[in-house]
Write an enzyme that holds these catalytic residues in place. Structure first.
Site, PDB file in Angstrom:
ATOM      1  N   MET A   1       0.817  -1.210   0.000  1.00 57.20           N
ATOM      2  CA  MET A   1       0.000   0.000   0.000  1.00 57.20           C
ATOM      3  C   MET A   1       0.855   1.266   0.000  1.00 57.20           C
ATOM      4  O   MET A   1       0.384   2.343  -0.337  1.00 57.20           O
ATOM      5  CB  MET A   1      -0.914   0.014   1.228  1.00 57.20           C
ATOM      6  CG  MET A   1      -1.848  -1.187   1.326  1.00 57.20           C
ATOM      7  SD  MET A   1      -3.088  -1.163   0.040  1.00 57.20           S
ATOM      8  CE  MET A   1      -4.151   0.131   0.647  1.00 57.20           C
TER       9      MET A   1
ATOM     10  N   CYS B   1       3.566  -4.301   8.621  1.00 55.85           N
ATOM     11  CA  CYS B   1       4.231  -4.216   7.325  1.00 55.85           C
ATOM     12  C   CYS B   1       5.141  -5.427   7.115  1.00 55.85           C
ATOM     13  O   CYS B   1       6.037  -5.687   7.926  1.00 55.85           O
ATOM     14  CB  CYS B   1       5.041  -2.930   7.211  1.00 55.85           C
ATOM     15  SG  CYS B   1       5.865  -2.763   5.600  1.00 55.85           S
TER      16      CYS B   1
ATOM     17  N   LYS C   1      -1.982  -1.731  14.373  1.00 59.48           N
ATOM     18  CA  LYS C   1      -2.220  -2.663  13.264  1.00 59.48           C
ATOM     19  C   LYS C   1      -1.230  -3.812  13.406  1.00 59.48           C
ATOM     20  O   LYS C   1      -0.021  -3.591  13.465  1.00 59.48           O
ATOM     21  CB  LYS C   1      -2.035  -1.946  11.921  1.00 59.48           C
ATOM     22  CG  LYS C   1      -2.093  -2.848  10.691  1.00 59.48           C
ATOM     23  CD  LYS C   1      -3.517  -3.263  10.369  1.00 59.48           C
ATOM     24  CE  LYS C   1      -3.561  -4.194   9.152  1.00 59.48           C
ATOM     25  NZ  LYS C   1      -3.206  -3.516   7.894  1.00 59.48           N
TER      26      LYS C   1
ATOM     27  N   ARG D   1      -5.995  -3.388   0.235  1.00 59.92           N
ATOM     28  CA  ARG D   1      -5.906  -3.491  -1.217  1.00 59.92           C
ATOM     29  C   ARG D   1      -7.281  -3.533  -1.872  1.00 59.92           C
ATOM     30  O   ARG D   1      -7.462  -3.037  -2.993  1.00 59.92           O
ATOM     31  CB  ARG D   1      -5.111  -4.738  -1.592  1.00 59.92           C
ATOM     32  CG  ARG D   1      -3.639  -4.695  -1.201  1.00 59.92           C
ATOM     33  CD  ARG D   1      -2.975  -6.050  -1.405  1.00 59.92           C
ATOM     34  NE  ARG D   1      -3.628  -7.069  -0.576  1.00 59.92           N
ATOM     35  CZ  ARG D   1      -3.743  -8.342  -0.930  1.00 59.92           C
ATOM     36  NH1 ARG D   1      -3.281  -8.761  -2.091  1.00 59.92           N
ATOM     37  NH2 ARG D   1      -4.340  -9.203  -0.125  1.00 59.92           N
TER      38      ARG D   1
END
Length: 321
Positions: free
Chosen positions: A1, A91, A133, A218
């Site tokens: 992203m 990530c 997250k 996404r």
């Protein structure tokens, strides 16, 4: 992203409706206190009321490992008007992980705890909450529950969980049942994320995980009208028509019309291809167009070709997300 969800993309997506809030790309924190211009570059909405033009709140995300430096930078962001500080432990990029960021911290729950706690303590008295997250782990799911508990104990007021490990990347399937295990033991709201490409997947993710809310990553780029379709289904039980290729191409054209005119055309074409590459994971027709456009480097030529219909000779076949 990274490189895709910039302020313009947030503006275009939230105009379509269905989103309760959005999150910036991460601001990487190492060993320095960053100047305000860094946060304002990643999150131009800070210069307004930290909302997109259509009114959707924008949360600012930090990525790093040093509790004190994360805290210092969180204070800067809060002073600039960030309504929420979100922390990135999800990530999976190798470069990020090699530099001790993102999912790399999931190998040691204590480090997740200290990182969140550093931000939480730094923001005391500001009324700016901390969220996190996460993924289900780095190599495997052994520490999934412990990492989630560490984030909550550190002060996170909401957890968003991508239902895969770092090792699994973005490969199907997403393990929504594991997000359910985290939700069952958490004392804060848990949001499920991963493989929510359609209305049916949205409902299945909620059913399996037990989560009330979902996050689109996404999928929001693959089908920019999915959030609106979900919201309409929630409110009415009715299905809106499927998104057409013409709608997708028109949105890409709107992106070009609004983008910074000083950007080199090759950069704009690269961004368009990146977005179109994500679209093709959801829409077979977008896949045909991606193959047709992928070698074009000139912006004017790209935009002209973008408006063309799918050639009749092309065969449209399903593409698995």
């Amino acid at each position: 992203m990274e490189g895709v969800i910039d302020a313009l993309t947030r503006e275009l997506l939230t105009e379509l409706g269905g989103f309760d809030w959005s999150v910036t790309e991460f601001v990487r924190v190492t060993d320095a206190r960053l100047p305000p211009r860094v946060f304002q570059r990643i999150c131009p909405e800070l210069d307004g009321d930290s909302r997109t033009p259509s009114g959707t709140p924008v949360y600012l995300q930090l990525l790093g490992a040093q509790p004190d430096k994360l805290g210092e930078n969180a204070r800067v962001a809060a002073a600039l008007g960030a309504p929420v500080i979100d922390m990135n432990f999800g990530c999976p990029a190798k470069t990020v992980n090699r530099h001790d960021g993102g999912a790399a911290l999931l190998r040691t729950p204590e480090r997740v705890y200290r990182a969140v706690q550093g931000v939480h303590r730094a923001l005391e008295g500001t009324n700016v909450p901390v969220t996190a997250k996460l993924r289900l782990g780095f190599e495997d799911k052994t520490l999934a529950l412990e990492c989630a508990r560490a984030a909550e104990d550190g002060g996170a007021q909401r957890l968003v969980v991508h239902a895969r490990t770092r090792r699994e990347g973005y490969r199907p399937p997403a393990h929504w049942e594991w997000v359910g295990r985290i939700r069952e033991q958490a004392g804060v709201p848990v949001v499920v994320n991963g493989d929510i490409w359609t209305l049916e997947a949205y409902w299945q993710a909620r059913k399996v995980s037990g989560c009330q809310d979902v996050m689109l990553g996404r999928a929001a780029l693959a089908d920019p009208w999915l959030a609106k379709r979900i919201r309409h289904w929630q409110l009415t039980g009715e299905r809106l028509p499927a998104t057409r290729w013409q709608d997708r191409s028109a949105l890409l054209a709107a992106y070009v019309q609004r983008i910074d005119p000083t950007l080199p055309s090759r950069v704009v074409v690269s961004l368009l291809k990146q977005w179109l590459n994500i679209m093709r994971q959801h829409d077979p027709e977008a896949g045909v167009h991606f193959q047709r456009l992928r070698r074009i480097t000139a912006l004017e030529e790209f935009m002209k070709a973008l408006q063309e219909e799918t050639p009749p000779s092309e065969t449209v076949t399903p593409i698995s997300p």
